[in-house]
Write a protein that holds these residues in place. Sequence first.
Motif, PDB file in Angstrom:
ATOM      1  N   GLY A 162      51.840  78.829  -1.529  1.00 43.17           N
ATOM      2  CA  GLY A 162      50.691  77.869  -1.011  1.00 43.17           C
ATOM      3  C   GLY A 162      49.457  78.633  -1.540  1.00 43.17           C
ATOM      4  N   ILE A 163      49.532  79.976  -1.434  1.00 44.05           N
ATOM      5  CA  ILE A 163      48.120  80.660  -1.944  1.00 44.05           C
ATOM      6  C   ILE A 163      48.188  80.455  -3.484  1.00 44.05           C
ATOM      7  CG2 ILE A 163      46.966  82.981  -1.985  1.00 44.05           C
ATOM      8  CD1 ILE A 163      48.217  83.476   0.817  1.00 44.05           C
ATOM      9  N   LEU A 164      49.340  80.767  -4.029  1.00 40.30           N
ATOM     10  CA  LEU A 164      49.390  80.806  -5.583  1.00 40.30           C
ATOM     11  C   LEU A 164      48.874  79.387  -6.093  1.00 40.30           C
ATOM     12  CD1 LEU A 164      49.914  82.309  -8.133  1.00 40.30           C
ATOM     13  CD2 LEU A 164      52.171  81.362  -8.009  1.00 40.30           C
ATOM     14  N   GLY A 165      49.326  78.339  -5.324  1.00 42.71           N
ATOM     15  CA  GLY A 165      49.131  76.934  -5.706  1.00 42.71           C
ATOM     16  C   GLY A 165      47.360  76.692  -5.462  1.00 42.71           C
ATOM     17  N   GLY A 166      46.768  77.394  -4.434  1.00 44.54           N
ATOM     18  CA  GLY A 166      45.336  77.003  -4.172  1.00 44.54           C
ATOM     19  C   GLY A 166      44.719  77.760  -5.269  1.00 44.54           C
ATOM     20  N   LEU A 167      45.220  79.094  -5.634  1.00 42.21           N
ATOM     21  CA  LEU A 167      44.462  79.770  -7.022  1.00 42.21           C
ATOM     22  C   LEU A 167      44.652  78.959  -8.220  1.00 42.21           C
ATOM     23  CD1 LEU A 167      45.360  83.278  -5.994  1.00 42.21           C
ATOM     24  CD2 LEU A 167      43.113  82.292  -5.823  1.00 42.21           C
ATOM     25  N   ALA A 168      45.728  78.312  -8.409  1.00 46.76           N
ATOM     26  CA  ALA A 168      46.094  77.588  -9.479  1.00 46.76           C
ATOM     27  C   ALA A 168      44.970  76.638  -9.771  1.00 46.76           C
ATOM     28  CB  ALA A 168      47.399  77.202  -9.577  1.00 46.76           C
ATOM     29  N   THR A 169      44.758  75.720  -8.640  1.00 44.86           N
ATOM     30  CA  THR A 169      43.845  74.505  -8.847  1.00 44.86           C
ATOM     31  C   THR A 169      42.507  75.205  -8.980  1.00 44.86           C
ATOM     32  OG1 THR A 169      43.978  74.410  -6.170  1.00 44.86           O
ATOM     33  CG2 THR A 169      45.333  73.072  -7.561  1.00 44.86           C
ATOM     34  N   LEU A 170      42.054  76.222  -8.061  1.00 42.31           N
ATOM     35  CA  LEU A 170      40.752  76.633  -8.098  1.00 42.31           C
ATOM     36  C   LEU A 170      40.588  77.177  -9.545  1.00 42.31           C
ATOM     37  CD1 LEU A 170      38.383  77.523  -6.328  1.00 42.31           C
ATOM     38  CD2 LEU A 170      39.598  79.785  -6.539  1.00 42.31           C
ATOM     39  N   LEU A 171      41.245  77.663 -10.280  1.00 41.81           N
ATOM     40  CA  LEU A 171      40.974  78.517 -11.552  1.00 41.81           C
ATOM     41  C   LEU A 171      40.995  77.195 -12.462  1.00 41.81           C
ATOM     42  CD1 LEU A 171      43.107  81.721 -11.463  1.00 41.81           C
ATOM     43  CD2 LEU A 171      40.344  81.578 -11.661  1.00 41.81           C
ATOM     44  N   VAL A 206      47.558  82.516 -16.903  1.00 35.54           N
ATOM     45  CA  VAL A 206      48.651  83.359 -16.254  1.00 35.54           C
ATOM     46  C   VAL A 206      48.766  82.609 -14.787  1.00 35.54           C
ATOM     47  CG1 VAL A 206      49.001  85.428 -15.089  1.00 35.54           C
ATOM     48  CG2 VAL A 206      47.781  85.471 -17.255  1.00 35.54           C
ATOM     49  N   VAL A 207      47.960  82.450 -13.985  1.00 35.62           N
ATOM     50  CA  VAL A 207      48.039  81.884 -12.581  1.00 35.62           C
ATOM     51  C   VAL A 207      48.761  80.429 -12.713  1.00 35.62           C
ATOM     52  CG1 VAL A 207      47.065  81.152 -10.620  1.00 35.62           C
ATOM     53  CG2 VAL A 207      46.435  83.089 -11.723  1.00 35.62           C
ATOM     54  N   VAL A 208      48.154  79.475 -13.810  1.00 35.17           N
ATOM     55  CA  VAL A 208      48.694  77.986 -13.767  1.00 35.17           C
ATOM     56  C   VAL A 208      50.321  78.026 -14.153  1.00 35.17           C
ATOM     57  CG1 VAL A 208      48.685  76.234 -15.020  1.00 35.17           C
ATOM     58  CG2 VAL A 208      46.548  77.147 -14.052  1.00 35.17           C
ATOM     59  N   VAL A 209      50.525  79.001 -15.144  1.00 33.76           N
ATOM     60  CA  VAL A 209      51.813  79.310 -15.812  1.00 33.76           C
ATOM     61  C   VAL A 209      52.798  79.720 -14.678  1.00 33.76           C
ATOM     62  CG1 VAL A 209      53.324  80.592 -17.368  1.00 33.76           C
ATOM     63  CG2 VAL A 209      51.183  78.998 -18.105  1.00 33.76           C
ATOM     64  N   ALA A 210      52.485  80.809 -13.808  1.00 29.38           N
ATOM     65  CA  ALA A 210      53.240  81.290 -12.938  1.00 29.38           C
ATOM     66  C   ALA A 210      53.518  80.294 -11.868  1.00 29.38           C
ATOM     67  CB  ALA A 210      52.517  82.640 -12.190  1.00 29.38           C
ATOM     68  N   LEU A 213      55.957  77.596 -13.267  1.00 32.43           N
ATOM     69  CA  LEU A 213      57.491  78.183 -13.235  1.00 32.43           C
ATOM     70  C   LEU A 213      58.110  78.192 -11.743  1.00 32.43           C
ATOM     71  CD1 LEU A 213      57.070  80.721 -16.178  1.00 32.43           C
ATOM     72  CD2 LEU A 213      58.304  78.711 -16.159  1.00 32.43           C
ATOM     73  N   TRP A 214      57.473  78.706 -10.849  1.00 31.75           N
ATOM     74  CA  TRP A 214      57.763  78.975  -9.571  1.00 31.75           C
ATOM     75  C   TRP A 214      58.288  77.589  -8.889  1.00 31.75           C
ATOM     76  CZ3 TRP A 214      55.164  82.470  -5.462  1.00 31.75           C
ATOM     77  CH2 TRP A 214      55.971  82.529  -4.153  1.00 31.75           C
ATOM     78  N   THR A 215      57.314  76.384  -9.236  1.00 32.02           N
ATOM     79  CA  THR A 215      57.502  75.196  -8.845  1.00 32.02           C
ATOM     80  C   THR A 215      58.774  74.579  -9.324  1.00 32.02           C
ATOM     81  OG1 THR A 215      55.128  74.714  -8.459  1.00 32.02           O
ATOM     82  CG2 THR A 215      56.639  72.835  -8.679  1.00 32.02           C
ATOM     83  N   GLN A 216      58.871  74.672 -10.680  1.00 30.48           N
ATOM     84  CA  GLN A 216      60.099  74.299 -11.489  1.00 30.48           C
ATOM     85  C   GLN A 216      61.278  74.843 -11.021  1.00 30.48           C
ATOM     86  OE1 GLN A 216      60.580  71.583 -13.322  1.00 30.48           O
ATOM     87  NE2 GLN A 216      62.781  72.097 -13.550  1.00 30.48           N
TER      88      GLN A 216
END
Length: 349
Positions: A162-171, A206-210, A213-216
Amino acid sequence: MSLPEFWFLLIAVLFTGYFVLEGFDFGVGMLMPVIGRGDEQKRRTVLNTIGPVWDGNEVWLLTGGGAMFAAFPEWYASLFSGFYLALLLILVGLITRACAIEWRGKINNPRWRTWCDVGIALGSWIPALAWGLAFANIVHGVKLNGHRHIEGTVLDLLNPYGILGGLATLLLFLLHGAVFIALKTGNEVRDDAQRIIRLLFAPTAVVVVAFGLWTQLAHGNGWTWIPLVLAVVGLVVAGLAATQGRDGWAFTGTAVTIASATVLLFGSLFPHVLPSTINDAFSLTVDGRNGTVAASSTHYTLVVMSWVAVALVPVVLIYQAWTYWVFSKRLTVEQIPAPIGLPMESARS
């Protein structure tokens, strides 16, 4: 395609439009204090890039939320039972930003404008982070019990995914906003935006690709590799175009990335609308398949809604496209008049 599947698809389209359009609004709001630091003319130039469109962009959220409420009432009710605080923070942020934008020019006082700028920034940072946090947890699954209530607290949403998802949308929204400012402005404001794009691109990629990939790998299926690849291609196009000063292509690239990432999330979620980590039988799906709980409204309700959507959605799309066409010209600092009673030299100090 069944009617529940059609409405799931339509809700996905509405949220995709919302994130693409409101995404650059959030980015512009977050970047106002950076690009316009100590320069009222720059801040007003940046804010004016979204002035004619920001409130229209929010209509996509209202329509998406209304469609969710009418087409999938069980999804809507269960979601608010567990995501109440996160969604309340988004709502407070959106209200704060709207009031700050509308009231900023009502009083000719530097302190007043500064506090309004703080409201615009906070009202952009909070939803940009919270939307990613919320959607990541929806895809990941929640502690949904047999009574369709989500157990646990808001702290359960603060998991690594969840935190990675929040950082992805933020950036991603920050980058999208910087590209939009570069597209809509000229001279020194555009130069500042391009410098920010160069700083943001690497960490965003970096964050969006990570996260993609985690989601997929954790939740995706065979066909969701397509939006993941498109998201990466969009980032590459945006990066290359930005370095060459081709702002239109750069904006297209970030828009494709946001749209593809949203498709990846909804595609990974389907046929669920809210998976349960307690027991899959408690999960909500579009039509109750595989022994799960059906989240959709009755057939007659969906039929009526479908006819209304077919009639009105094209009108909304045409009107919004026309609005963007009318306000498509670039803005520069020289086009922004000084505040009443304040000389130009003082405004820019």
